[in-house]
Design a protein around this motif. Structure first.
Motif: not given
Length: 455
Positions: A293-296, A298-300, A303, A321, A328
């Motif tokens: 899950d790319g959004e997850l 990024l949230e964690e 980057s 993954s 990223k």
């Protein structure tokens, strides 16, 4: 020496291949006819169809005159039971592959020995240790020590920063001298041709290094930093690490990294398991979520992460993954893969390192039961080849000869020598002496002849 291997899976097959190069009496036992047929057609070993927990089957295959019984099926209880029965029926030594790390604890060793099991092999621990070492060496995708760390085999992919691109081996050879002593030697290059097929090149003086070459070196301990210079890299400390997968390997890796001052986040897709891990690992941040899950991610803070390690039970999930993490901006990605056929993909898709615990297990068992002059061995997972460490005896055929006298001009090379705890990258005039430890790269088809030469 007679060796009986229980289990004809990938571990059993690779182990049988290693052992058959040095020992003549190898029997592999399994209930799967197709696997046994493939082994019989590929290796000079005897295949026997039978249940390794059967007293009758073990007696029929001659367990009473077996020197070593090795049980390496994917079922821990089967391995423990069969090893115990084998010892009771007369096997001199027994080894069993396990998955539960509690069996390795000192307080449990008396119980293990009481079962008649001489040694336990944990693929999960081997994989975790390998992953940890690769996190510590930022530029390498493979690393193995020889002769107590006096020499190392390291692997890496050449990118645009590399200082030796389009240069010949002889030129690189001259630029890596420390005084009169060479610090390193390239032993193999894996290169893709125009048709997308991989070819293995053993470097010669005129060999050029090209971008995307996967190069393996034998390096003196003092030459590790020189490899970084050649690659145009600096050795980085990966402070922030994300581990995907809360299984045995993931937990072991997370603990190792945390104990050595890394900031670790552990992702686990199963909610109940994630809560259990949070209770057990109170000094590591546990996140319930899907690593694809790319959004997850990024949230964690993907980057801002230096390394991403995927060790779920699915090779495909680990690969996907890692690719997402790489996109990223993560500097180093490591994926656990079960299917050996995936190994070549690392070079194609840009994942920094693939770990296969089955190959690690077979190599580890081989080291444990090494015979004669073979002191150590490690496979090169990208190709059908091994790097072996031999101890030279007075009556060894190569004793008192020059490196240039080594008769295998193609497919095998002497890459390193350790004498009195000091490592050397030898010149052709280097004279080999008894008690030396000699590191040799050999393609698989030559290993029997190379091993015989060093006896």
């Amino acid at each position: 020496m007679k060796i009986l291997i229980g289990g004809a899976g990938e571990v059993g097959f690779h182990l049988a291949k290693l052992l058959s190069n040095e020992m003549n009496d190898i029997v592999i036992m399994d209930m799967d006819k197709d696997k046994l047929l493939m082994i019989e057609n590929s290796l000079d070993v005897m295949a026997y169809r039978g249940d390794i927990t059967s007293f009758k089957a073990l007696r029929e295959v001659g367990i009473d005159d077996t020197d070593i019984f090795i049980s390496v099926t994917h079922l821990q209880n089967t391995n423990l039971t069969s090893a115990s029965i084998a010892k009771d029926l007369g096997a001199k030594r027994t080894l069993a592959r396990i998955s539960n790390p509690e069996f390795l604890y000192k307080e449990n060793q008396f119980w293990v020995q009481g079962m008649g099991i001489d040694a336990l092999i944990s693929p999960e621990k081997l994989a975790a240790d390998e992953i940890y070492s690769l996190v510590q060496q930022s530029a390498f995708n493979a690393m193995h020590p020889f002769a107590n760390g006096q020499l190392f085999m390291v692997g890496t992919v050449l990118d645009a920063d590399c200082k030796i691109l389009d240069k010949q081996y002889k030129d690189m050879y001259l630029t890596t001298k420390g005084g009169e002593d060479n610090l390193l030697m390239p032993i193999a290059i894996i290169r893709s041709n125009e048709r997308g097929e991989y070819q293995t090149i053993i470097p010669e003086a005129e060999t050029e290094f090209r971008i995307d070459d996967h190069v393996y070196f034998i390096v003196k301990k003092a030459g590790i930093l020189e490899v970084y210079k050649i690659l145009g890299k600096k050795q980085e400390y990966f402070k922030n690490v994300i581990v995907l997968g809360g299984g045995s390997i993931g937990v072991k890796v997370a603990k190792l990294l945390k104990d050595n001052k890394h900031n670790v986040k552990l992702l686990e897709i199963n909610r109940n398991k994630a809560f259990d891990l949070a209770d057990d690992l109170n000094n590591i941040l546990i996140i319930n979520g899907d690593g694809r899950d790319g959004e997850l991610l990024l949230e964690e803070g993907i980057s801002d992460s230096d390394a991403f390690i995927a060790v779920t039970g699915s090779s495909e999930t680990n690969i996907m993954s890692c690719l997402l993490a790489k996109s990223k901006g993560v500097k180093k990605t490591i994926a656990l893969v079960e299917n050996i056929d995936y190994i070549h993909l690392s070079q194609e898709v840009g994942i920094n390192a693939f770990i296969n615990k089955k190959l690690l297990t077979a190599d580890s068992i081989f080291r444990y039961i090494r015979q004669g002059s073979v002191m150590d061995v490690t496979g090169i997972s990208d190709l059908d080849a091994e790097v072996l460490e031999f101890r030279i005896h007075e009556n060894s055929e190569i004793a008192f000869k020059k490196v240039s006298d080594f008769p295998f001009k193609e497919g095998a090379i002497i890459a390193g020598i350790v004498r009195r705890n000091d490592g050397f990258i030898p010149t052709k005039d280097f004279i080999i002496e008894p008690k030396d430890h000699v590191v040799v790269f050999s393609q698989a088809n030559l290993i029997p002849k190379v091993t015989k030469y060093f006896k």
